[in-house]
Design a protein around this motif. Structure first.
Motif, PDB file in Angstrom:
ATOM      1  N   LEU A   1      50.729 -11.861  23.455  1.00 40.61           N
ATOM      2  CA  LEU A   1      50.575 -13.287  23.138  1.00 40.61           C
ATOM      3  C   LEU A   1      50.394 -13.486  21.637  1.00 40.61           C
ATOM      4  O   LEU A   1      51.027 -14.358  21.032  1.00 40.61           O
ATOM      5  N   LEU A   2      49.547 -12.660  21.029  1.00 44.20           N
ATOM      6  CA  LEU A   2      49.301 -12.760  19.593  1.00 44.20           C
ATOM      7  C   LEU A   2      50.573 -12.473  18.799  1.00 44.20           C
ATOM      8  O   LEU A   2      50.886 -13.178  17.826  1.00 44.20           O
ATOM      9  N   GLU A   3      51.312 -11.466  19.216  1.00 41.86           N
ATOM     10  CA  GLU A   3      52.569 -11.128  18.547  1.00 41.86           C
ATOM     11  C   GLU A   3      53.553 -12.295  18.611  1.00 41.86           C
ATOM     12  O   GLU A   3      54.239 -12.597  17.633  1.00 41.86           O
ATOM     13  N   TYR A   4      53.604 -12.949  19.770  1.00 41.29           N
ATOM     14  CA  TYR A   4      54.548 -14.063  19.915  1.00 41.29           C
ATOM     15  C   TYR A   4      54.136 -15.242  19.038  1.00 41.29           C
ATOM     16  O   TYR A   4      54.985 -15.855  18.376  1.00 41.29           O
ATOM     17  N   VAL A   5      52.848 -15.563  19.029  1.00 43.35           N
ATOM     18  CA  VAL A   5      52.357 -16.669  18.194  1.00 43.35           C
ATOM     19  C   VAL A   5      52.633 -16.385  16.718  1.00 43.35           C
ATOM     20  O   VAL A   5      53.050 -17.267  15.959  1.00 43.35           O
ATOM     21  N   GLN A   6      52.418 -15.142  16.303  1.00 43.67           N
ATOM     22  CA  GLN A   6      52.706 -14.768  14.919  1.00 43.67           C
ATOM     23  C   GLN A   6      54.188 -14.879  14.612  1.00 43.67           C
ATOM     24  O   GLN A   6      54.582 -15.278  13.514  1.00 43.67           O
ATOM     25  N   SER A   7      55.018 -14.537  15.588  1.00 45.58           N
ATOM     26  CA  SER A   7      56.460 -14.611  15.373  1.00 45.58           C
ATOM     27  C   SER A   7      56.936 -16.058  15.224  1.00 45.58           C
ATOM     28  O   SER A   7      57.962 -16.317  14.587  1.00 45.58           O
ATOM     29  N   LEU A   8      56.185 -17.003  15.804  1.00 48.94           N
ATOM     30  CA  LEU A   8      56.540 -18.406  15.640  1.00 48.94           C
ATOM     31  C   LEU A   8      56.454 -18.831  14.179  1.00 48.94           C
ATOM     32  O   LEU A   8      57.232 -19.668  13.717  1.00 48.94           O
ATOM     33  N   LEU A   9      55.517 -18.222  13.456  1.00 48.87           N
ATOM     34  CA  LEU A   9      55.335 -18.564  12.050  1.00 48.87           C
ATOM     35  C   LEU A   9      56.488 -18.061  11.190  1.00 48.87           C
ATOM     36  O   LEU A   9      56.719 -18.568  10.092  1.00 48.87           O
TER      37      LEU A   9
END
Length: 234
Positions: free
Chosen positions: A87-95
């Protein structure tokens, strides 16, 4: 050879069926029922409507819990169980404006789904208890608080869908109508289970009709209570 392989992969990416019919019908029925229940929550005049839509939400959640086990590939909970790190990786990838593409629910969307299901269940149970005058004022406050929290999660979820649609250049709202998303042909679901979807829709519409025509005790009980309250005030 590499060029040919890349070209072949690009050609294989096309609209494929991801969401089965029961999942799509459930999604829009829940969205409508929760919205209707929330809008009628503060009115004594429409209290019977509020109760009817509340029962509908509860029944839909029960269906979704079953369908999360027995449904098609992307409807099953096992297909969108992600670890906190994912989840954290995906949220970071949104940035980075280039997030990883998921055919089913992405990690952020999956979290929203589980939160909505949990909150809807709490809201429905506490609402039923309040309606039956069980548990006292704290259950009424729990009902109102969980409904307000659910509304906030819905708002965040809608914004997330809009952001993901822009970043992936894919209309996720339309996909929940059509059932299609862009992906490899071999990743599509084989069956859309139309019969289950029709049964779900007919059951909900039938419940609404039966309640409105007074064939069920739900609204009639509310009407009697309201008439009794009016006589007391008179």
């Amino acid at each position: 050879m590499n060029h040919d392989t890349t070209a072949s992969q690009e050609l294989s990416i096309r609209p494929v069926k991801i969401w089965d019919i029961p999942t799509r019908i459930f999604h829009w029925l829940l969205a409508f029922s929760f919205t209707a229940a929330y809008l009628t929550s503060e009115s004594e005049r429409y209290r019977d409507w509020h109760v009817m839509f509340g029962y509908t939400v509860a029944a839909l959640i029960v269906f979704r819990l079953i369908w999360g086990i027995a449904g098609t590939r992307y409807a099953r909970f096992s297909s969108f169980l992600f670890s906190p790190s994912r989840l954290l990786e995906y949220v970071q990838s949104l940035l980075t404006r280039s997030p990883k593409h998921y055919l089913g629910h992405n990690p952020a969307g999956a979290l929203a789904i589980f939160l909505l299901l949990g909150l809807a269940l709490v809201t429905a149970i506490s609402g039923f208890a309040t309606y039956q005058e069980i548990g006292g004022e704290w259950l009424e406050e729990l009902h109102e608080g969980s409904a307000a929290t659910m509304l906030a999660v819905v708002a965040v979820h809608v914004m997330g869908v809009m952001v993901s649609s822009l970043l992936h250049r894919e209309n996720l709202v339309r996909s929940m109508f059509s059932g299609n998303k862009s992906g490899p042909a071999d990743q599509a679901i084989r069956k859309t289970r139309p019969l289950v979807g029709i049964i779900l829709l007919v059951a909900v519409l039938g419940f609404w009709s039966a309640d409105r025509f007074g064939w069920l005790p739900l609204s009639s009980g509310v009407a009697v209570t309201q008439q009794h309250d009016r006589h007391e005030h008179d």
